[in-house]
Design a protein around this motif. Structure first.
Motif, PDB file in Angstrom:
ATOM      1  N   ILE A 217       0.863  -1.184   0.000  1.00 33.32           N
ATOM      2  CA  ILE A 217       0.000   0.000   0.000  1.00 33.32           C
ATOM      3  C   ILE A 217       0.896   1.229   0.000  1.00 33.32           C
ATOM      4  O   ILE A 217       1.769   1.380   0.849  1.00 33.32           O
ATOM      5  N   GLY A 218       0.650   2.120  -0.972  1.00 33.56           N
ATOM      6  CA  GLY A 218       1.549   3.248  -1.182  1.00 33.56           C
ATOM      7  C   GLY A 218       1.295   4.428  -0.260  1.00 33.56           C
ATOM      8  O   GLY A 218       0.336   4.453   0.528  1.00 33.56           O
ATOM      9  N   ALA A 219       2.133   5.413  -0.406  1.00 31.45           N
ATOM     10  CA  ALA A 219       2.083   6.605   0.437  1.00 31.45           C
ATOM     11  C   ALA A 219       0.778   7.362   0.235  1.00 31.45           C
ATOM     12  O   ALA A 219       0.282   7.514  -0.880  1.00 31.45           O
ATOM     13  N   ASN A 220       0.209   7.825   1.332  1.00 29.21           N
ATOM     14  CA  ASN A 220      -0.993   8.662   1.308  1.00 29.21           C
ATOM     15  C   ASN A 220      -2.188   7.992   0.636  1.00 29.21           C
ATOM     16  O   ASN A 220      -3.084   8.673   0.121  1.00 29.21           O
ATOM     17  N   THR A 221      -2.209   6.686   0.626  1.00 30.40           N
ATOM     18  CA  THR A 221      -3.371   5.950   0.124  1.00 30.40           C
ATOM     19  C   THR A 221      -4.361   5.715   1.271  1.00 30.40           C
ATOM     20  O   THR A 221      -3.957   5.503   2.404  1.00 30.40           O
ATOM     21  N   SER A 222      -5.651   5.764   0.937  1.00 27.23           N
ATOM     22  CA  SER A 222      -6.709   5.592   1.951  1.00 27.23           C
ATOM     23  C   SER A 222      -7.594   4.409   1.591  1.00 27.23           C
ATOM     24  O   SER A 222      -8.031   4.291   0.450  1.00 27.23           O
ATOM     25  N   ILE A 223      -7.885   3.586   2.562  1.00 28.02           N
ATOM     26  CA  ILE A 223      -8.829   2.474   2.371  1.00 28.02           C
ATOM     27  C   ILE A 223      -9.855   2.555   3.498  1.00 28.02           C
ATOM     28  O   ILE A 223      -9.520   2.399   4.670  1.00 28.02           O
ATOM     29  N   ASP A 224     -11.106   2.810   3.115  1.00 27.10           N
ATOM     30  CA  ASP A 224     -12.139   3.000   4.136  1.00 27.10           C
ATOM     31  C   ASP A 224     -12.679   1.689   4.688  1.00 27.10           C
ATOM     32  O   ASP A 224     -12.793   0.691   3.972  1.00 27.10           O
ATOM     33  N   ARG A 225     -13.088   1.704   5.946  1.00 26.63           N
ATOM     34  CA  ARG A 225     -13.732   0.562   6.564  1.00 26.63           C
ATOM     35  C   ARG A 225     -15.135   0.397   5.992  1.00 26.63           C
ATOM     36  O   ARG A 225     -15.735   1.351   5.485  1.00 26.63           O
ATOM     37  N   GLY A 226     -15.693  -0.795   6.089  1.00 25.58           N
ATOM     38  CA  GLY A 226     -17.026  -1.054   5.593  1.00 25.58           C
ATOM     39  C   GLY A 226     -18.109  -0.428   6.467  1.00 25.58           C
ATOM     40  O   GLY A 226     -17.874  -0.105   7.638  1.00 25.58           O
ATOM     41  N   ALA A 227     -19.294  -0.257   5.866  1.00 29.09           N
ATOM     42  CA  ALA A 227     -20.411   0.295   6.626  1.00 29.09           C
ATOM     43  C   ALA A 227     -20.916  -0.745   7.625  1.00 29.09           C
ATOM     44  O   ALA A 227     -20.979  -0.494   8.829  1.00 29.09           O
ATOM     45  N   LEU A 228     -21.278  -1.917   7.134  1.00 28.24           N
ATOM     46  CA  LEU A 228     -21.705  -3.014   8.017  1.00 28.24           C
ATOM     47  C   LEU A 228     -20.797  -4.211   7.774  1.00 28.24           C
ATOM     48  O   LEU A 228     -20.204  -4.747   8.684  1.00 28.24           O
ATOM     49  N   ALA A 229     -20.679  -4.598   6.510  1.00 29.48           N
ATOM     50  CA  ALA A 229     -19.731  -5.642   6.150  1.00 29.48           C
ATOM     51  C   ALA A 229     -18.328  -5.028   6.090  1.00 29.48           C
ATOM     52  O   ALA A 229     -18.148  -3.859   6.398  1.00 29.48           O
ATOM     53  N   ASP A 230     -17.329  -5.807   5.703  1.00 29.23           N
ATOM     54  CA  ASP A 230     -15.954  -5.341   5.685  1.00 29.23           C
ATOM     55  C   ASP A 230     -15.506  -4.947   4.275  1.00 29.23           C
ATOM     56  O   ASP A 230     -16.028  -5.434   3.280  1.00 29.23           O
ATOM     57  N   THR A 231     -14.537  -4.067   4.220  1.00 29.56           N
ATOM     58  CA  THR A 231     -13.795  -3.799   2.985  1.00 29.56           C
ATOM     59  C   THR A 231     -12.693  -4.845   2.889  1.00 29.56           C
ATOM     60  O   THR A 231     -12.003  -5.101   3.880  1.00 29.56           O
ATOM     61  N   ILE A 232     -12.531  -5.434   1.709  1.00 23.95           N
ATOM     62  CA  ILE A 232     -11.604  -6.569   1.604  1.00 23.95           C
ATOM     63  C   ILE A 232     -10.568  -6.339   0.517  1.00 23.95           C
ATOM     64  O   ILE A 232     -10.906  -6.100  -0.649  1.00 23.95           O
ATOM     65  N   ILE A 233      -9.306  -6.432   0.895  1.00 30.14           N
ATOM     66  CA  ILE A 233      -8.194  -6.353  -0.049  1.00 30.14           C
ATOM     67  C   ILE A 233      -7.533  -7.728  -0.021  1.00 30.14           C
ATOM     68  O   ILE A 233      -6.923  -8.114   0.976  1.00 30.14           O
ATOM     69  N   GLU A 234      -7.667  -8.447  -1.117  1.00 31.00           N
ATOM     70  CA  GLU A 234      -7.174  -9.827  -1.121  1.00 31.00           C
ATOM     71  C   GLU A 234      -5.652  -9.895  -1.251  1.00 31.00           C
ATOM     72  O   GLU A 234      -4.986  -8.904  -1.573  1.00 31.00           O
ATOM     73  N   GLU A 235      -5.139 -11.107  -1.111  1.00 33.19           N
ATOM     74  CA  GLU A 235      -3.686 -11.308  -1.079  1.00 33.19           C
ATOM     75  C   GLU A 235      -3.021 -10.830  -2.363  1.00 33.19           C
ATOM     76  O   GLU A 235      -3.569 -10.916  -3.453  1.00 33.19           O
ATOM     77  N   GLY A 236      -1.822 -10.321  -2.193  1.00 29.46           N
ATOM     78  CA  GLY A 236      -0.999  -9.983  -3.347  1.00 29.46           C
ATOM     79  C   GLY A 236      -1.400  -8.713  -4.078  1.00 29.46           C
ATOM     80  O   GLY A 236      -0.814  -8.381  -5.111  1.00 29.46           O
ATOM     81  N   VAL A 237      -2.398  -7.985  -3.557  1.00 27.24           N
ATOM     82  CA  VAL A 237      -2.795  -6.720  -4.200  1.00 27.24           C
ATOM     83  C   VAL A 237      -1.686  -5.684  -4.007  1.00 27.24           C
ATOM     84  O   VAL A 237      -1.069  -5.613  -2.942  1.00 27.24           O
ATOM     85  N   LYS A 238      -1.435  -4.893  -5.057  1.00 24.27           N
ATOM     86  CA  LYS A 238      -0.420  -3.847  -4.980  1.00 24.27           C
ATOM     87  C   LYS A 238      -1.076  -2.500  -5.291  1.00 24.27           C
ATOM     88  O   LYS A 238      -1.588  -2.293  -6.398  1.00 24.27           O
ATOM     89  N   LEU A 239      -1.079  -1.631  -4.315  1.00 22.06           N
ATOM     90  CA  LEU A 239      -1.658  -0.288  -4.485  1.00 22.06           C
ATOM     91  C   LEU A 239      -0.542   0.743  -4.408  1.00 22.06           C
ATOM     92  O   LEU A 239       0.247   0.736  -3.472  1.00 22.06           O
ATOM     93  N   ASP A 240      -0.519   1.617  -5.368  1.00 24.76           N
ATOM     94  CA  ASP A 240       0.467   2.693  -5.400  1.00 24.76           C
ATOM     95  C   ASP A 240       0.013   3.840  -4.475  1.00 24.76           C
ATOM     96  O   ASP A 240      -0.875   3.649  -3.635  1.00 24.76           O
ATOM     97  N   ASN A 241       0.575   5.003  -4.653  1.00 21.80           N
ATOM     98  CA  ASN A 241       0.294   6.162  -3.794  1.00 21.80           C
ATOM     99  C   ASN A 241      -1.037   6.847  -4.138  1.00 21.80           C
ATOM    100  O   ASN A 241      -1.538   6.732  -5.245  1.00 21.80           O
ATOM    101  N   GLN A 242      -1.533   7.610  -3.186  1.00 18.45           N
ATOM    102  CA  GLN A 242      -2.650   8.549  -3.403  1.00 18.45           C
ATOM    103  C   GLN A 242      -3.897   7.858  -3.938  1.00 18.45           C
ATOM    104  O   GLN A 242      -4.658   8.445  -4.702  1.00 18.45           O
ATOM    105  N   ILE A 243      -4.101   6.613  -3.554  1.00 19.67           N
ATOM    106  CA  ILE A 243      -5.273   5.863  -4.013  1.00 19.67           C
ATOM    107  C   ILE A 243      -6.385   5.956  -2.977  1.00 19.67           C
ATOM    108  O   ILE A 243      -6.129   6.021  -1.778  1.00 19.67           O
ATOM    109  N   GLN A 244      -7.616   5.967  -3.464  1.00 20.74           N
ATOM    110  CA  GLN A 244      -8.788   5.998  -2.577  1.00 20.74           C
ATOM    111  C   GLN A 244      -9.623   4.748  -2.841  1.00 20.74           C
ATOM    112  O   GLN A 244     -10.072   4.517  -3.966  1.00 20.74           O
ATOM    113  N   ILE A 245      -9.816   3.937  -1.803  1.00 18.75           N
ATOM    114  CA  ILE A 245     -10.686   2.756  -1.903  1.00 18.75           C
ATOM    115  C   ILE A 245     -11.862   2.977  -0.956  1.00 18.75           C
ATOM    116  O   ILE A 245     -11.689   3.088   0.254  1.00 18.75           O
TER     117      ILE A 245
END
Lengths: 354, 354, 354
Positions: A217-245
C-alpha cells in the motif's frame, strides 16, 4: 556495510537458471544494461536491446534461451539462462538489497506509547513516537515506523512493515509480509450519509478493513472501513500512492493499481486486474478478472469481459482542443446534419434512377 | 460490552414513526434486509425490494405507509411506519453504535505535548503523542486522536472529533460536532506565486480556514488557508477522502463531495450541491445551489442553474477507443467533410430541380 | 505583535521602484485593491482594474509606468512605479508577513526523539514529537514541524521549513529554502514489480529523492524514491497539494504543478512548465521546456514543442452529455456514414455531369 560479492554459483543455487561461465566469479549487485559494469550482473528482458547487451561490461548476463542463441559473440561474460530475466532481476535485486539493508532495532522505542493491553511480539520493532492501542496484536518480525498509530484491536501479522506516520483504525486486520507506506490511512469511516430534508445524517461505519498477505500500500493511500460488512483487499494486491478505496469494496487477489486511482464504495474488482494511474471506478459495480483499465479512464458500468479498456479525451494543442471540444458539445447537431444529408441523397438517388 | 436489547417502544419514542406490533419486543441492532435476523430491526427504503422484505426474519421492519399497505402478509413481524425509512435507519444505526462505542479516556495522555498556554476543556480527550500549540482552544467533549498536531491559536468547538494524525495549522477554526479523519491537513498554505522572469515568488498565505458545525472531512483530504481572506467550509458540508480544496474557496452548507475531488482556488460553490468522485472544479468560478456534478467531470465555467452536469469520455475496449479518439482528434476535418457534402448536395439538388 | 508601520521610502529601498509621493508616509501592510484602506499599500497588476484603482483609499498604489500615465487624477495617494506590480506585491507581502511571523523556538523540543548520531545545527528548530534518525544532517535555521519523521541519512539544507507530520525517507536530500507541507511523503518506494505467473515480485527501490533549492511541496503530496537512479526535483519547482510523482521522474527547474497532478514513473519534464490541477502524465515520456498542460488533461505521449495543451471532455447538462457520449462511442459508424455519403455523392455527381 560491505560484502565481498556473491558467487554466480550461489546466484543460480538461489534463483535457478542455467549458468554458462565461471561459478566462482563474484558480483556485488545487479544493474540495468545501461549502468552495469564488470562488478554487476545485468539482464536482457527485451530482445530489442540485444545490441546493447553485446557491449555490456557486466560480469554476467541473465537472458532467455532464445536471446542466448541469437546473442553474438561480442559479449564474452558469463550467462544465466532464465525463462523470465525480468523476474530473475527482481529476485536478485531483492537479495542484493537485503545484504546492505539496515535492520531495524528490536523492541519498543522508549518514546513509543504502547498500551499494556496490546500484544507485541518480542521480534517486532516499534519505532519512536508510535502509538499502539489496547488489544492490538503485533506479530513476529513486524516493523512499525516512527509516528504510526495502531488502533484498538488491530491485528498485524508476521513480517509486515509499516513505514513512518501510517494510521490503522480500530479492529482492522493486516496480513503477513505486507508493506504499508507513510501517510496511508486504513480503516477511516466510509462515506455514508442519509439525506434528511437537505441535511446529511451519518450512517455509522462499523465494518472493518481486511487486508490479505503480501499486499503493498503506497504513500498517502486511503482504504475506508465497511459500513456493516468489511472492505476486503485480497492477497498480493499492490496499491500505489494517493489511491482511494471506498467502503465495502473488494479488490481481488494480485490486482495492481497505479497512483491516484479512485474506487467508489461497494465496487467488486476481480483478480489479476491492472489500473493505470488516475483510473476511476464508480460504486456498486463489478469488474471481471484480468481486466486492464488505462490511465485516466472512468469505469461507469460493470465489466464482464477480460481485456483492456480506455476512455480519456486525447490531448491536443489548446487551440485544436477548443475546436474539437466545441464540436463534441454539438455532436447531436452533426448527427442531425448527416441524417438530413442521407435523406436528401436518398431522394436525389431515387430521382436520378427514375 | 453487551446489552440486552432495545424495546421497539423505545425506538419509536426516540426516532418517531408509528409502531404496529409489540412495544416490548427487543432488538439488538439494525441491519439491511439481506443480513437481518430475528434480533434485528431492518428497513425497506426501496420499494423494489418489497419481495425481499416479505421473507425477512427481522423483528421489525421500518417502511413507508405506502409499502406497508402493499406488503403481503408473509411478513408477520412488527412494523414501524416512517416517511423516510433510510433516514430512520441512519439514526437508529447511530443509536445502536453509540451503545457499544468505546469512550475515549478523559484528559490529556501523558505522552502528549500540550502548551501551557493552550486552553483544553476538562471534558476533552487528548490522545498519545498529540501536540497542541499555544493559544489553542479545545472545547467540551472534543476528542483528538493520537499523533494529531493542533497549531497555535486554533479553535476547536465542542463535540468535534479528530482521528489520529490530523494536522490543523495555526489559527484555523473548527466548528461543533465535526469529524475529521486521519491524514487530513487543514490550513496549509494556498498555492500562490508571482512569476518574476521565470522564478516563482511566494505570496504569503495569511488567511485562515473556517469550518462550520457538523462538517465531516475524510482521510488525507487537504483544505488550504486563504491568501488574505479565509477559506470557508460552511455547516453540514461532507468531504470524503483525498480531496483538495484550494485557498479562498467557499463551500456552501450541506454540500457533499465524494473522494478525490479537486477544487481550485477561489471557487465559490453553492449549498446542497453534490460532487461525484474525482470531479474537478477550476478556480475563480461559481456554482449555484443544488448543482450535481458527476464523477470524473471537469467544471471549467461557472454554473448558474441547478441540475446534473457531466463530462467524461465514455469507456470502451481499448481498440475501439483508439478509433474513436483518432476521430475526436480530427473532428474539424469531419465537420469540413460534412460541409463539403452539404454544398455538393445543394448544387446537385439545384441541378436536379432545374 | 504590533509595529508602527513601514515608511514608503523604506519600501522602495528594499524592493525598488520609483516613488512619487511622501517617503515618510507609513503603511502597515499590502492589500488588494478591493480591500486596501488608508493604512495599506495596494497594487494594480491588471490594467482592466484601473477604474477601481482610481477610487482606492490606499496610501500608495504600485503600478506600471503605463498605468501611471493613464490613471486619472482621482487617485491622489502616493505611487510606486514598477515594471511588475504583482511581483512587487509578492515581495512586499513577504516582508510584511515577516514582521508579524512567530519565530519558532530554537533547539530541540524535549519530546522529540533525535538520534545521537544525527547532526542538528544549533540554529535549527525541532518541534515536539519529531523523530530524526541516525546520520541525518539538519542545516542552519531549518524548522521541522511537530510529528515529522526524518529518516536515516537524510540531508536538509539551510533555511528549509518542514511543517507538521511530514515524512522524509532514508537518504533523501532536500535543498535550501524549501517549504514542505504537512502530510507530504518524500522517498517512499516507487511502484516497481515484475510479474511472475500472475504474482507481483517487488523490485527494490534503492534510489533516493533529490530536491533542489527553493522547492515548495504541498500538503499530502508524495514523491517516490528512484528504483536504481534517483528521482530529481530541480530548483524552484512548486508542487501544490495531493500530487503524486513516480519513481525516477525528473522535474525541471521552476516548473509548477497545481493540486492533484499525477506523474507516472520515469517521466522527464522540462523547465518552466505549468500543469493545471489533476493533469496526468504517463510514464517514460518527456515534456519539453515551457509546456503548459491544462487541468484534467492526460499527457499520453511525449511533447517536444512548447505551448499550451489540453484534453478533457467538455461538461454539459447530463442529458446532453448522455447524447454526445453515445455518439462518441459510435464515431466510427458516423465516419462510415460520411464515407458512404461521399461515395454516393461522387456517383450522383458523375451521373449528373454526364
Amino acid at each position: 556495510m560491505t560484502h565481498s560479492g556473491t558467487r554466480l554459483g550461489e546466484l543460480v543455487d538461489r534463483f535457478g537458471g542455467q549458468l554458462i561461465g565461471d561459478p566462482d566469479r563474484l558480483v556485488i549487485g545487479i544493474a540495468p544494461l545501461s549502468d552495469a559494469d564488470e562488478r554487476h550482473a545485468t539482464f536482457l528482458s527485451n530482445s530489442k536491446l540485444r545490441a546493447q547487451a553485446e557491449s555490456t561490461l557486466a560480469a554476467v548476463l541473465i537472458l532467455t534461451e532464445s536471446d542466448h542463441l541469437q546473442l553474438g559473440a561480442a559479449f564474452s561474460g558469463a550467462r544465466i539462462i532464465s525463462a523470465q530475466p525480468y523476474v530473475y532481476f527482481a529476485r536478485a535485486a531483492q537479495y542484493f538489497a537485503s545484504l546492505t539493508a539496515i535492520v531495524p532495532p528490536l523492541g519498543i522505542h522508549p518514546s513509543a506509547s504502547v498500551s499494556p493491553h496490546a500484544l507485541v511480539a518480542a521480534s517486532a520493532s516499534i519505532a519512536a513516537q508510535v502509538v499502539i492501542e489496547a488489544e492490538a496484536v503485533i506479530g513476529e518480525n513486524v516493523v512499525i515506523g516512527a509516528g504510526s498509530v495502531i488502533g484498538r484491536g488491530v491485528s498485524i501479522d508476521a513480517d509486515t512493515q509499516l513505514h513512518a506516520n501510517v494510521t490503522i483504525y480500530d479492529y482492522c486486520v493486516i496480513g503477513k509480509r505486507c508493506n504499508i507506506h507513510s501517510g496511508a490511512v486504513i480503516g477511516a469511516d466510509g462515506f455514508g450519509f442519509a439525506n434528511d430534508a437537505g441535511k446529511w445524517i451519518k450512517i455509522p461505519q462499523t465494518g472493518r478493513v481486511l487486508i490479505g498477505d503480501d499486499v503493498d500500500i503506497g504513500a498517502n493511500t486511503s482504504i475506508d472501513r465497511g459500513a456493516l460488512a468489511d472492505t476486503i483487499i485480497e492477497e498480493g494486491v499492490k496499491l500505489d500512492n494517493q489511491i482511494q478505496i471506498g467502503h465495502n469494496c473488494q479488490i481481488g487477489a494480485h490486482t495492481a493499481m497505479a497512483g491516484c486511482v479512485g474506487v467508489a464504495g461497494s465496487a467488486k474488482i476481480g483478480k489479476h486486474c491492472t489500473f493505470g494511474g488516475a483510473a476511476m471506478v464508480l460504486g456498486h459495480l463489478s469488474i471481471a478478472d484480468h481486466v486492464h483499465i488505462s490511465s485516466a479512464s472512468m469505469v461507469s458500468r460493470s465489466i464482464h469481459e477480460a481485456g483492456q479498456y480506455t476512455g480519456f479525451y486525447p490531448l491536443a494543442k489548446n487551440a485544436e482542443w477548443e475546436k474539437s471540444a466545441a464540436i463534441v458539445r454539438n455532436l447531436t447537431s452533426m448527427r442531425e446534419k448527416i441524417r438530413t444529408l442521407e435523406k436528401t441523397i436518398k431522394l436525389l438517388t431515387e430521382k436520378a434512377e427514375k
